[in-house]
Design an enzyme around this catalytic site. Structure first.
Site, PDB file in Angstrom:
ATOM      1  N   GLU A 133     -13.962   7.018  -3.121  1.00 55.57           N
ATOM      2  CA  GLU A 133     -12.511   6.929  -2.909  1.00 55.57           C
ATOM      3  C   GLU A 133     -12.166   5.638  -2.166  1.00 55.57           C
ATOM      4  OE1 GLU A 133      -9.618   7.748  -3.464  1.00 55.57           O
ATOM      5  OE2 GLU A 133      -9.244   9.905  -3.564  1.00 55.57           O
ATOM      6  N   ASP A 134     -10.987   5.122  -2.438  1.00 60.01           N
ATOM      7  CA  ASP A 134     -10.509   3.971  -1.681  1.00 60.01           C
ATOM      8  C   ASP A 134     -10.039   4.406  -0.293  1.00 60.01           C
ATOM      9  OD1 ASP A 134      -8.364   5.426  -2.736  1.00 60.01           O
ATOM     10  OD2 ASP A 134      -7.294   3.678  -3.508  1.00 60.01           O
ATOM     11  N   ASP A 189      -5.893  10.046   2.783  1.00 60.71           N
ATOM     12  CA  ASP A 189      -4.659  10.086   3.561  1.00 60.71           C
ATOM     13  C   ASP A 189      -4.452  11.529   4.039  1.00 60.71           C
ATOM     14  OD1 ASP A 189      -2.041   9.925   4.488  1.00 60.71           O
ATOM     15  OD2 ASP A 189      -1.289   8.796   2.799  1.00 60.71           O
ATOM     16  N   PHE A 203       0.951   1.652   5.605  1.00 62.09           N
ATOM     17  CA  PHE A 203       0.611   1.574   4.187  1.00 62.09           C
ATOM     18  C   PHE A 203      -0.216   0.318   3.936  1.00 62.09           C
ATOM     19  CE2 PHE A 203       1.196   1.001  -0.364  1.00 62.09           C
ATOM     20  CZ  PHE A 203       0.935   2.291  -0.813  1.00 62.09           C
ATOM     21  N   ARG A 249      -3.626  -5.494  -5.666  1.00 58.42           N
ATOM     22  CA  ARG A 249      -4.981  -4.937  -5.804  1.00 58.42           C
ATOM     23  C   ARG A 249      -6.068  -6.006  -5.711  1.00 58.42           C
ATOM     24  NH1 ARG A 249      -4.836   0.453  -7.437  1.00 58.42           N
ATOM     25  NH2 ARG A 249      -3.180   1.015  -8.872  1.00 58.42           N
TER      26      ARG A 249
HETATM   27  P1  5GP Z   1      -4.212  11.862  -0.159  1.00 59.34           P
HETATM   28  O1  5GP Z   1      -4.315  12.701  -1.382  1.00 59.34           O
HETATM   29  O2  5GP Z   1      -5.446  11.935   0.725  1.00 59.34           O
HETATM   30  O3  5GP Z   1      -2.947  12.103   0.607  1.00 59.34           O
HETATM   31  O4  5GP Z   1      -4.052  10.378  -0.639  1.00 59.34           O
HETATM   32  C1  5GP Z   1      -5.116   9.692  -1.196  1.00 59.34           C
HETATM   33  C2  5GP Z   1      -4.650   8.657  -2.196  1.00 59.34           C
HETATM   34  O5  5GP Z   1      -3.345   8.175  -1.871  1.00 59.34           O
HETATM   35  C3  5GP Z   1      -5.564   7.461  -2.189  1.00 59.34           C
HETATM   36  O6  5GP Z   1      -6.602   7.593  -3.116  1.00 59.34           O
HETATM   37  C4  5GP Z   1      -4.613   6.324  -2.533  1.00 59.34           C
HETATM   38  O7  5GP Z   1      -4.529   6.201  -3.934  1.00 59.34           O
HETATM   39  C5  5GP Z   1      -3.283   6.777  -1.981  1.00 59.34           C
HETATM   40  N1  5GP Z   1      -3.029   6.202  -0.643  1.00 59.34           N
HETATM   41  C6  5GP Z   1      -3.040   6.827   0.537  1.00 59.34           C
HETATM   42  N2  5GP Z   1      -2.750   5.999   1.551  1.00 59.34           N
HETATM   43  C7  5GP Z   1      -2.568   4.783   0.983  1.00 59.34           C
HETATM   44  C8  5GP Z   1      -2.256   3.471   1.510  1.00 59.34           C
HETATM   45  O8  5GP Z   1      -2.103   3.226   2.710  1.00 59.34           O
HETATM   46  N3  5GP Z   1      -2.146   2.463   0.600  1.00 59.34           N
HETATM   47  C9  5GP Z   1      -2.325   2.659  -0.735  1.00 59.34           C
HETATM   48  N4  5GP Z   1      -2.203   1.611  -1.535  1.00 59.34           N
HETATM   49  N5  5GP Z   1      -2.611   3.876  -1.270  1.00 59.34           N
HETATM   50  C10 5GP Z   1      -2.735   4.919  -0.412  1.00 59.34           C
HETATM   51 MG    MG Z   2      -6.766   6.664  -4.930  1.00 59.40          MG
END
Ligand code: 5GP
Ligand code: MG
Length: 180
Positions: A107-108, A111, A159, A172
């Site tokens: 995963e990148d 959140d 963000f 990206r």
């Molecule tokens: P979660 O499901 O844990 O809330 O969010 C995970 C996904 O939300 C990540 O894989 C990413 O794609 C996106 N995401 C969450 N925070 C960020 C952020 O600060 N920047 C970006 N570009 N994407 C985010």
């Molecule tokens: Mg993602």
């Protein structure tokens, strides 16, 4: 002359949070740790979560010396918004047979953890011997959420963009991570 944000996306960025050098160093460390954790008999499959993980994935697999296969999946949750909508759709499902194999999801950024809590059961349905997660960034927004096995960096709550992370498909390609 004033910079035009349209032609110079960098000028719209607030600050560099993780430099190219810092990322390179940490990704190599993660590669070494992950290599120690798996052996050939695990028949490791490394699955990158598109699109955000594509650069991390590319650098990470080159730092892992345990033999493994590479695949991807695509999950969508954010659209063009900067706040999680909390509902996850699987747009591309990996075709690799996962039966009896060790799966490592790449995963990148984590959140709220909503994406992972959706993806992990979907991988487990397919009978792997184990499913683990490595994430480059972790915001630690939700208490008691599933903890990834490996975390690159604890991230600020802002963000983030760059090194695979986008805002509305922009940024990206940046070799570093910045807060927008
Ligand atoms: P979660 O499901 O844990 O809330 O969010 C995970 C996904 O939300 C990540 O894989 C990413 O794609 C996106 N995401 C969450 N925070 C960020 C952020 O600060 N920047 C970006 N570009 N994407 C985010
Ligand atoms: Mg993602």
């Amino acid at each position: 002359m004033k910079e035009d944000p349209a032609t110079n996306p960098d000028s719209a960025l607030r600050e560099v949070v993780f430099s190219e050098e810092t990322i390179r160093h940490r990704v190599r460390e993660l590669g070494r740790e992950i290599s120690r954790e798996y052996s050939k008999t695990d028949r490791l499959v490394i699955i990158g979560v598109l699109k955000g993980s594509f650069l991390f994935m590319a650098d990470l697999v080159r730092a892992i010396d345990t033999p493994h296969e590479v695949d991807f999946l695509m999950a969508s949750s954010y659209g063009d918004a900067t706040v999680s909508s909390g509902d996850v759709t699987l747009l591309y499902d990996p075709k690799t047979n996962l039966e009896g194999r060790a799966v490592l999801l790449v995963e990148d950024i984590v959140d709220t953890g909503a994406t992972l809590s959706e993806l992990i059961p979907r991988m487990e349905e397919r009978g792997p011997s184990r499913v683990d997660v490595v994430t480059l960034l972790h915001k630690r927004l939700t208490d008691g959420m599933l903890e990834p096995r490996w975390v690159g960096f604890d991230a600020p709550k802002s963000f983030l963009v760059g090194y695979g992370l986008d805002h509305a498909e922009d940024f990206r390609h940046l070799p570093y991570i910045a807060s927008l």
